[in-house]
Design an enzyme around this catalytic site. Structure first.
Site, PDB file in Angstrom:
ATOM      1  N   CYS A 190     -14.817   8.310 -30.556  1.00 51.24           N
ATOM      2  CA  CYS A 190     -16.192   8.385 -31.069  1.00 51.24           C
ATOM      3  C   CYS A 190     -16.420   9.584 -31.984  1.00 51.24           C
ATOM      4  CB  CYS A 190     -17.189   8.444 -29.911  1.00 51.24           C
ATOM      5  SG  CYS A 190     -17.209   6.964 -28.895  1.00 51.24           S
TER       6      CYS A 190
ATOM      7  N   HIS B  66     -24.242   2.538 -32.504  1.00 53.78           N
ATOM      8  CA  HIS B  66     -23.131   3.504 -32.526  1.00 53.78           C
ATOM      9  C   HIS B  66     -21.894   2.842 -33.135  1.00 53.78           C
ATOM     10  CE1 HIS B  66     -20.268   6.464 -31.434  1.00 53.78           C
ATOM     11  NE2 HIS B  66     -20.126   6.208 -30.141  1.00 53.78           N
TER      12      HIS B  66
ATOM     13  N   CYS C 299     -19.614  13.350 -27.265  1.00 55.20           N
ATOM     14  CA  CYS C 299     -18.600  13.132 -26.239  1.00 55.20           C
ATOM     15  C   CYS C 299     -17.553  12.187 -26.813  1.00 55.20           C
ATOM     16  CB  CYS C 299     -19.213  12.561 -24.964  1.00 55.20           C
ATOM     17  SG  CYS C 299     -20.014  10.940 -25.168  1.00 55.20           S
TER      18      CYS C 299
END
Length: 410
Positions: free
Chosen positions: A91, A366, A396
């Site tokens: 991510c 996302h 994160c």
């Protein structure tokens, strides 16, 4: 040596559903190419001056394989002399691309680097690369067992005493802030319209994901998303994922499953890019920079709980910049899960009013490889809109990592 951001651009985020989102039919190379074609005009640089393109993408297979960065350069019609490199820090990939660009420029090795990310989750969803969390390494799994991120998020909520109501409040705030930002045109400076590359038809010119009519009652009615997953038996003796998580963290007692589709990030398509330049370059070309990249940092953390590293990554980056969390005017904490945001806020004692003021991934989606670069542009726009000085973008990352970038408005 210093590195500066001179411009940022991105697509709107489309729904990442196969065949249903507005961007679902667009090749991911073309998504990024749409941004690359627009960025030089917005940032005021000559394309031929670009030293390299650095692109984050998580699922680097199929249409996102074959070095999507280099192919996006070609798809955009940029000079063939410009190279491209693709990276994967899960991510954090898009933010890592920008951080690498900042390092290259600050070192003096490069003068102008474009960096960002792309992810077409309507084509390549979660786990599309087939590697799982540990790449299928059985020997590693015996030593370091990793659970899916949804289990980790619920474990974090359990250990920190976060209630379903608290998580839903984060989600509701995300939706309301995103709706206000869209209504107020706060994303207009960065957003690039996406057109069908063959016909020129407009496909998407604003965020597709938000649900501005979301209510507290609607969020409360959603079922926990990871109950069945937690009951999946995967251990050598038939242990479930929940049992393995509790074995590692016995103080949890049992996992309280409190994350839902409403208070977790949405699956989305999107691309973003940021232009990072040296002080010499901006002076030579009369460009007014938008922000200085003050510091960057990454850290590793315990891989089963996995999602607790935004706080230590932010502290590390702020220390390098000579700052404290209380010095930060604006925080972009990626809303992978509501519990991650709350845990980071608690750890750093942040004023929630300074966090994700224009919504986050819960409301906006996302697109994994692109999100970090999107957040940088969002932070820049908001610093300029409000006249504030310092922003931190932090995320994160799967496998137990965190990343942070400290920006100072110029």
């Amino acid at each position: 040596m210093k590195s500066y951001i001179i411009g940022a651009a991105r697509t709107p985020r489309g729904r990442g559903k196969i065949g249903k989102g507005a961007l679902a039919g667009v090749h991911p190379q073309e998504l990024l190419a749409a941004v690359l074609r627009e960025l030089p005009t917005r940032a005021g640089f000559e394309v031929g001056d670009v030293d390299d393109l650095i692109t984050g993408a998580v699922s680097q297979v199929s249409e996102q394989g074959a070095n999507i960065s280099r192919n996006a350069v070609l798809a955009a019609g940029w000079p063939q002399e410009i190279g491209g490199v693709s990276l994967n820090r899960f991510c954090g990939s898009g933010l890592q691309a920008i951080n690498f660009a900042a390092m290259g420029v600050a070192s003096g090795a490069q003068q102008l680097v474009v960096a960002g990310g792309v992810e077409s989750m309507s084509k390549l969803g979660l786990g599309a690369d087939g590697g799982g969390q540990d790449g299928g390494n059985v020997r590693l799994r015996e030593r370091v067992f990793q659970v899916p991120q949804g289990i980790s998020a619920d474990l974090i909520a359990t250990l920190n005493g976060l209630t379903r109501e608290q998580l839903d409040e984060v989600a509701l705030r995300s939706q309301k802030n995103a709706a206000a930002a869209i209504e107020g045109g706060r994303f207009n400076m960065s957003v690039v319209s996406v057109r069908n590359p063959f016909t020129g038809e407009l496909l998407l010119d604003r965020e597709e994901f938000p649900r501005p009519d979301t209510t507290r009652e609607a969020l409360a009615s959603l079922k926990p998303a990871f109950v069945v997953l937690g009951e999946t038996a995967v251990g050598p003796n038939g242990e479930t994922l929940d049992q393995l998580a509790v074995a590692a963290y016995p103080q949890a007692g049992r996992i309280r499953h409190v994350h839902t589709a409403g208070n977790s990030s949405g699956i989305a398509d999107g691309a973003a890019a940021v232009a990072v330049a040296s002080e010499d370059y901006i002076k030579a070309h009369g460009i007014k920079p938008r922000a200085r990249i003050r510091a960057v940092a990454t850290v590793g953390s315990e891989p089963l709980i996995m999602l607790t590293a935004p706080a230590p990554a932010s502290v590390k980056a702020l220390k390098a910049a000579g700052l404290k969390p209380s010095d930060v005017d604006l925080w972009e904490i990626n809303e992978a899960f509501a519990g991650v945001v709350l845990q980071t806020v608690q750890q750093l004692d942040i004023d929630p009013a300074r966090v994700n003021v224009n919504g986050g991934a819960i409301a906006l989606g996302h697109p994994l490889g692109a999100t970090g670069a999107i957040l940088v542009g969002t932070a820049l726009d908001e610093l300029e809109r409000t006249g504030k000085a310092i922003a931190v973008v932090t995320m994160c990352i799967g496998g137990g990592q965190g990343i942070a970038t400290v920006l100072e408005r110029v």
